[in-house]
Write a protein that holds these residues in place. Structure first.
Motif, PDB file in Angstrom:
ATOM      1  N   LEU A 132       0.822  -1.200   0.000  1.00 43.22           N
ATOM      2  CA  LEU A 132       0.000   0.000   0.000  1.00 43.22           C
ATOM      3  C   LEU A 132       0.859   1.254   0.000  1.00 43.22           C
ATOM      4  CD1 LEU A 132      -2.424  -1.093   2.888  1.00 43.22           C
ATOM      5  CD2 LEU A 132      -2.789  -1.407   0.430  1.00 43.22           C
ATOM      6  N   ARG A 133       0.414   2.250  -0.754  1.00 42.79           N
ATOM      7  CA  ARG A 133       0.997   3.594  -0.670  1.00 42.79           C
ATOM      8  C   ARG A 133       0.007   4.453   0.097  1.00 42.79           C
ATOM      9  NH1 ARG A 133       1.939   4.795  -5.940  1.00 42.79           N
ATOM     10  NH2 ARG A 133       4.094   4.060  -5.749  1.00 42.79           N
ATOM     11  N   ILE A 134       0.498   5.197   1.099  1.00 37.31           N
ATOM     12  CA  ILE A 134      -0.388   5.939   1.995  1.00 37.31           C
ATOM     13  C   ILE A 134      -0.144   7.432   1.857  1.00 37.31           C
ATOM     14  CG2 ILE A 134      -1.128   6.282   4.371  1.00 37.31           C
ATOM     15  CD1 ILE A 134      -0.122   3.467   4.987  1.00 37.31           C
ATOM     16  N   SER A 135      -1.224   8.168   1.593  1.00 36.82           N
ATOM     17  CA  SER A 135      -1.173   9.628   1.510  1.00 36.82           C
ATOM     18  C   SER A 135      -2.099  10.219   2.558  1.00 36.82           C
ATOM     19  CB  SER A 135      -1.597  10.119   0.123  1.00 36.82           C
ATOM     20  OG  SER A 135      -0.750   9.604  -0.884  1.00 36.82           O
ATOM     21  N   VAL A 136      -1.686  11.365   3.106  1.00 31.53           N
ATOM     22  CA  VAL A 136      -2.519  12.108   4.059  1.00 31.53           C
ATOM     23  C   VAL A 136      -2.665  13.524   3.539  1.00 31.53           C
ATOM     24  CG1 VAL A 136      -2.779  12.916   6.429  1.00 31.53           C
ATOM     25  CG2 VAL A 136      -1.710  10.691   5.978  1.00 31.53           C
ATOM     26  N   ASP A 137      -3.893  13.928   3.319  1.00 31.60           N
ATOM     27  CA  ASP A 137      -4.201  15.262   2.788  1.00 31.60           C
ATOM     28  C   ASP A 137      -3.434  15.553   1.498  1.00 31.60           C
ATOM     29  OD1 ASP A 137      -6.006  15.792   4.847  1.00 31.60           O
ATOM     30  OD2 ASP A 137      -4.435  16.587   6.152  1.00 31.60           O
ATOM     31  N   GLY A 138      -3.377  14.544   0.630  1.00 31.54           N
ATOM     32  CA  GLY A 138      -2.785  14.724  -0.688  1.00 31.54           C
ATOM     33  C   GLY A 138      -1.282  14.572  -0.754  1.00 31.54           C
ATOM     34  N   LYS A 139      -0.627  14.360   0.373  1.00 31.49           N
ATOM     35  CA  LYS A 139       0.827  14.193   0.381  1.00 31.49           C
ATOM     36  C   LYS A 139       1.191  12.760   0.731  1.00 31.49           C
ATOM     37  CE  LYS A 139       5.121  16.043   2.346  1.00 31.49           C
ATOM     38  NZ  LYS A 139       5.701  17.089   3.225  1.00 31.49           N
ATOM     39  N   VAL A 140       2.036  12.133  -0.090  1.00 30.87           N
ATOM     40  CA  VAL A 140       2.461  10.762   0.184  1.00 30.87           C
ATOM     41  C   VAL A 140       3.318  10.746   1.441  1.00 30.87           C
ATOM     42  CG1 VAL A 140       3.784   8.780  -0.642  1.00 30.87           C
ATOM     43  CG2 VAL A 140       2.361  10.085  -2.240  1.00 30.87           C
ATOM     44  N   ARG A 141       2.883   9.955   2.415  1.00 31.79           N
ATOM     45  CA  ARG A 141       3.619   9.843   3.668  1.00 31.79           C
ATOM     46  C   ARG A 141       4.382   8.528   3.781  1.00 31.79           C
ATOM     47  NH1 ARG A 141       4.535  14.655   6.115  1.00 31.79           N
ATOM     48  NH2 ARG A 141       2.653  15.940   6.078  1.00 31.79           N
ATOM     49  N   LEU A 142       3.895   7.500   3.109  1.00 33.85           N
ATOM     50  CA  LEU A 142       4.579   6.210   3.121  1.00 33.85           C
ATOM     51  C   LEU A 142       4.502   5.640   1.717  1.00 33.85           C
ATOM     52  CD1 LEU A 142       6.090   4.481   5.176  1.00 33.85           C
ATOM     53  CD2 LEU A 142       3.972   3.266   5.644  1.00 33.85           C
ATOM     54  N   GLU A 143       5.647   5.546   1.068  1.00 32.22           N
ATOM     55  CA  GLU A 143       5.692   5.148  -0.337  1.00 32.22           C
ATOM     56  C   GLU A 143       5.255   3.710  -0.535  1.00 32.22           C
ATOM     57  OE1 GLU A 143       5.731   6.135  -4.053  1.00 32.22           O
ATOM     58  OE2 GLU A 143       6.609   7.589  -2.658  1.00 32.22           O
TER      59      GLU A 143
END
Length: 259
Positions: A132-143
């Motif tokens: 999984l790639r995780i983004s918070v508020d439009g910014k990738v936090r964990l690739e």
């Protein structure tokens, strides 16, 4: 806290457990029962799962729900007692919660939506780990997170699946969400994050054809998802009632000191 007047219109509902059905029949004989659409208060008889079902069934009405435990766990329920029920309800404290909205896109491009009171979980469907790639508020936090899954949990749900996955317990008034991995493999030491309740979390499923993933919002499961977006619906309020001295906040605090 000043007690309100005892409710005049109570609707009793029960899970499919025999003891819950018997309790509904006894309480209906004692106090009468109206249709849920006409009720001031809904009394749910069962366990925590049935409490969630009852809240979901009354999303549009917003009628307060008072649970009594006729199930197994009962963290969200009050103790079962047939005596003085209207007075207990009148003296009960209120816990207002807000659900999560899930938007899940599948491999076919279809968009599915659902609401979750406890959590939205992404789970691997096969023996292959999910990526999984995780983004918070439009910014990738964990690739890239290699894992069995990951979830976003509300404060109300933080003591449920989230806690079993070693996520944090969140007080109801903290206005936070828990982002918690399930059996993370890479990065091995990532333990999740606490986010503002205003955060929008997006998951992109990597290698979705090889590593299929399902998304679950409480009891709604969507399989073969490619992208999932989650946010809190602050405009939807659900009310649970708890006996005086046994508030939801007290239960959450006590849970953190259990051996």
């Amino acid at each position: 806290m000043i007690a309100s007047a005892p409710p005049s219109r109570i609707s009793f509902c029960a899970s499919d457990r025999p003891e819950a059905g018997l309790a509904r029949d006894r309480l209906t004989t004692l106090y009468g029962s109206v249709d849920a659409a006409e009720a001031d208060i809904i009394v749910a008889l069962g366990g925590d799962g049935f409490m969630l079902e009852t809240l979901h069934a009354n999303l549009n009405r917003g009628t307060p729900v008072y649970g009594m435990n006729r199930g197994s766990v009962g963290f969200l329920m009050n103790d079962y007692d047939e005596v003085g029920l209207p007075e207990r309800i009148a003296a009960a404290g209120r816990a207002v919660i807000h659900p999560l909205e899930m938007e899940a896109w599948t491999e076919s491009g279809a968009l599915n939506t659902g609401l979750a009171i406890n959590e939205v979980s992404l789970l691997r469907q096969t023996r292959q780990s999910a990526k999984l790639r995780i983004s918070v508020d439009g910014k990738v936090r964990l690739e890239e997170l290699a894992c069995d899954g990951c979830m976003v949990a509300t404060a109300a749900g933080s003591t449920a699946y989230n806690l079993s996955a070693h996520g944090p317990i969140i007080p109801l008034d903290a206005r936070m969400l828990a982002l918690t991995p399930i059996s993370a493999f890479r990065p091995r030491r990532w333990r999740g994050a606490l986010l503002s309740h205003r955060a929008r979390v997006e998951f992109e499923v990597l290698e979705a054809d090889k590593r299929p993933v399902s998304a679950v919002a409480d009891n709604l499961e969507i399989r073969h998802v490619t992208k999932v977006a989650i946010r809190e619906r602050r405009d939807i309020s659900l009310t649970m009632l708890f006996d005086a001295g046994r508030s939801f906040e007290e239960r959450v605090l006590a849970e953190q000191f259990m051996a």
